[in-house]
Design an enzyme around this catalytic site. Structure first.
Site, PDB file in Angstrom:
ATOM      1  N   ASP A 125       0.833  -1.199   0.000  1.00 19.38           N
ATOM      2  CA  ASP A 125       0.000   0.000   0.000  1.00 19.38           C
ATOM      3  C   ASP A 125       0.874   1.258   0.000  1.00 19.38           C
ATOM      4  O   ASP A 125       1.857   1.348   0.753  1.00 19.38           O
ATOM      5  CB  ASP A 125      -0.867  -0.026   1.265  1.00 19.38           C
ATOM      6  CG  ASP A 125      -1.932   1.038   1.282  1.00 19.38           C
ATOM      7  OD1 ASP A 125      -2.813   1.005   0.406  1.00 19.38           O
ATOM      8  OD2 ASP A 125      -1.898   1.916   2.177  1.00 19.38           O
ATOM      9  N   GLU A 132       1.621  -0.552  -5.035  1.00 21.43           N
ATOM     10  CA  GLU A 132       0.624   0.464  -5.346  1.00 21.43           C
ATOM     11  C   GLU A 132       1.378   1.785  -5.346  1.00 21.43           C
ATOM     12  O   GLU A 132       1.618   2.385  -4.303  1.00 21.43           O
ATOM     13  CB  GLU A 132      -0.491   0.511  -4.291  1.00 21.43           C
ATOM     14  CG  GLU A 132      -1.588   1.472  -4.715  1.00 21.43           C
ATOM     15  CD  GLU A 132      -2.171   2.338  -3.617  1.00 21.43           C
ATOM     16  OE1 GLU A 132      -3.244   2.902  -3.828  1.00 21.43           O
ATOM     17  OE2 GLU A 132      -1.552   2.485  -2.535  1.00 21.43           O
TER      18      GLU A 132
HETATM   19  C1  GLC Z   1      -4.320   2.979  -0.753  1.00 20.98           C
HETATM   20  C2  GLC Z   1      -5.545   2.115  -0.594  1.00 20.98           C
HETATM   21  C3  GLC Z   1      -6.673   2.976  -0.123  1.00 20.98           C
HETATM   22  C4  GLC Z   1      -6.301   3.600   1.207  1.00 20.98           C
HETATM   23  C5  GLC Z   1      -4.979   4.335   1.112  1.00 20.98           C
HETATM   24  C6  GLC Z   1      -4.440   4.659   2.469  1.00 20.98           C
HETATM   25  O1  GLC Z   1      -4.467   3.930  -1.742  1.00 20.98           O
HETATM   26  O2  GLC Z   1      -5.823   1.455  -1.775  1.00 20.98           O
HETATM   27  O3  GLC Z   1      -7.882   2.275  -0.029  1.00 20.98           O
HETATM   28  O4  GLC Z   1      -7.305   4.494   1.593  1.00 20.98           O
HETATM   29  O5  GLC Z   1      -4.002   3.562   0.467  1.00 20.98           O
HETATM   30  O6  GLC Z   1      -3.957   3.499   3.082  1.00 20.98           O
END
Ligand code: GLC
Length: 550
Positions: free
Chosen positions: A218, A277
């Site tokens: 994340d 991500e």
């Molecule tokens: C990422 C996740 C999202 C979350 C954010 C903070 O973007 O996909 O759902 O709110 O991180 O952890």
């Protein structure tokens, strides 16, 4: 509820992904948003046993792996992306034993399991942050606490804005401020503190030892901030999806963390992976996350945000492939996830949005690399726009006074069967209401209907395994700098149409809202809308994608 599990080996289930240097290179990975997938105990919230009971759906769909969104102990201020205990399962979702059962059951039917790890921030209820608030000596150094500016330090330390709206700083009673790029309940960690890196290495080992096949990392681009936490400057807007360089995202220092994680993953020696991500401003910057000594994959959000425009699509595809090929990594293709409006709706909604979504899915599955499927997209689910405000849970909605409430409408629980809510989601209700007109979208209704989106995905995934030119990359793709590692060629096509070939295979996408005629590229094997061909000429339906054997 019980379902028969068929035992096959991981190797045979991933047949087109083995022997090519890594199963993930062309894997189709299905995202389960645990809270909304399947509820086994009737509390209206999806759980790990629910996922286990529904594994046959994933096996029949034909995916290679499943990614589970966070199920760890959490106050749920941000759907579990606010973790209070990284080694324990939230009772809302089950137990550690349930996780173990799920991983074993998935492996038994040839599905790998990836779990989320949230290293940029903890929950405010994490023992470290509690210790920081309690004034325990040294405890604040694991986070980014700073004195405020202005008289009495009453102004935040800098001008950064939270991704969810409002200042990225909150003040604690003794006057200090702490940084939270997301909600105030999600304080950012200071990755320069050695205990932070040590703790996360230990957390990764904990889950790897339990048997998970890897991690979705994340906010993988956010863990390191620019030295001195400089102001952005007046007028600059801090957003997750922006292309502006920002002092808190995509800093070069994050790569050192990913390198250390790669070493840790590789030490298991059996194909454990990390997927970033990372919202990077360009494909080149994104490719840095998947250099040979970093993570294995990064979500290609440029494909997700690309409009339904042939030139734009072709550019994104070419640039994505070139950037990842230059570092020897596979490209990923993503159309939806739990943070964005579902693509049926993004593409215009209604019949047209659905036609484009089906076409985009076939395009995605025809491209070289790995593809991510977000739960419900195989059913053609649209965004649910009319949720009552009081039921919405997305902190972004509440922090932006309803202006930006984009993330609950894609998280509505999955319709499995039956004529009314909760459509087989579980024995109770569902934490967000499902629309009254979803009976025609259930897995049960769509199964066996050759025109359904579910059967389209099933057929596409089956063909992707069967056709040698699809999915499996050719040998030699790992050579750094090689621009065409997949034998993919664009061919001339009428305006509005994309046409490319891969070995033994061709793909056409008609992005126009009208039928387009062209010389038949081959024998049609699958189409998102019925194609008419006399063997020489083909009439491509509006907003459609067709696969051809050549
Ligand atoms: C990422 C996740 C999202 C979350 C954010 C903070 O973007 O996909 O759902 O709110 O991180 O952890």
């Amino acid at each position: 509820m019980t379902h028969e599990l068929t035992a096959t080996s991981l190797a045979s289930a991933s047949s087109n992904a083995t022997g090519n240097g890594g199963w993930w290179r062309d894997a189709v990975i299905y995202q389960v948003y645990v809270r909304s997938f399947a509820d086994s105990d009737g509390d209206g919230v999806g759980d790990l046993r629910g996922v286990r009971e529904r594994l046959p759906h994933l096996a029949r769909l034909g995916v290679d792996a499943v990614w589970l969104t966070p199920f760890y102990v959490s106050p749920q201020a941000d759907g579990g992306y606010d973790v209070a205990d990284y080694r324990a399962v939230d009772p809302l979702f089950g137990t550690l034993a349930d996780t173990d059962d799920l991983v074993r059951a998935a492996h038994a039917i040839g599905l790998r399991v990836i779990v989320d790890v949230v290293p940029n921030h903890t929950s405010e209820r994490h023992p470290w942050f509690r210790a920081a608030l309690a004034g325990e000596p040294g405890a604040r150094e694991r986070y980014l606490f700073r004195p405020g500016r202005g008289a009495d330090g009453a102004e935040p330390p800098n001008d950064w804005e939270s991704v969810f709206g409002g200042p990225a700083w909150s003040r604690v009673p003794d006057g200090d401020w702490y940084l939270h790029l997301f909600a105030p309940e999600q304080p950012d960690l200071d990755w320069e503190h050695p205990e932070v890196a040590e703790e996360f290495a230990s957390v990764l080992r904990f889950w790897l030892d339990l048997g998970v096949d890897g991690f979705r990392v994340d906010v993988a681009h956010g863990m390191v901030k620019a030295p001195g936490l400089p102001d952005i400057g007046r007028g600059a807007q801090a957003t997750l999806i922006g292309t502006e360089p920002l002092p808190f995202f995509d800093q070069d220092g994050v790569h050192e963390i990913h390198r250390s994680w790669r070493r840790l993953l590789d030490s298991y020696g059996d194909g454990r992976i990390g997927v970033a991500e990372a919202w990077a401003p360009t494909s080149e910057r994104l490719a840095l996350y998947v250099r040979p000594d970093e993570l294995h994959q990064a979500f290609n959000f440029r494909f997700l945000t690309c409009p339904w425009d042939p030139e734009a699509m072709r550019t994104v595809i070419d640039e994505s492939l070139a950037a990842t090929a230059s570092v020897g990594a596979p490209t990923t293709w993503v159309l939806s996830n739990h943070d964005v409006v579902r693509h049926v709706t993004r593409y215009g909604g209604g019949a047209r949005g659905l036609a484009r979504a089906r076409a985009a899915a076939l395009l995605m599955l025809a491209l070289p690399g790995s593809a991510y499927v977000y739960q419900g997209e195989e059913l053609g689910l649209p965004e649910v726009a009319d949720l009552p405000d009081e039921l919405r849970r997305d902190p972004a909605f509440h922090r932006s006074a309803g202006q930006d409430g984009l993330r609950d409408g894609c998280r509505v629980p999955i319709p499995w069967a039956g004529g009314g809510a909760p459509y087989g989601f579980g024995p109770g209700g569902s934490w967000l209401p499902q629309p009254a007109d979803w009976a025609g979208l259930t897995v049960q209704t769509q199964t066996g209907d050759p025109h359904s989106t579910l059967e389209l995905y099933r057929a596409a995934l089956e063909l992707r395994r069967a056709l040698p030119g699809l999915g499996a990359p050719e040998a030699g793709r790992e050579l750094p700098g090689k621009r065409d590692p997949y034998g993919m060629r664009w061919l001339p096509a009428p305006e509005g149409v994309l046409l490319f070939t891969r070995p033994g295979f061709a793909c056409t996408v008609n992005t126009r809202g009208a039928v387009v005629e062209l010389p038949s590229p081959g024998r049609p094997v699958l189409s998102s809308s019925p194609v008419a061909t006399d063997g020489r000429t083909v009439r491509l339906p509006a907003d459609s994608c067709t696969w051809w054997a050549i």
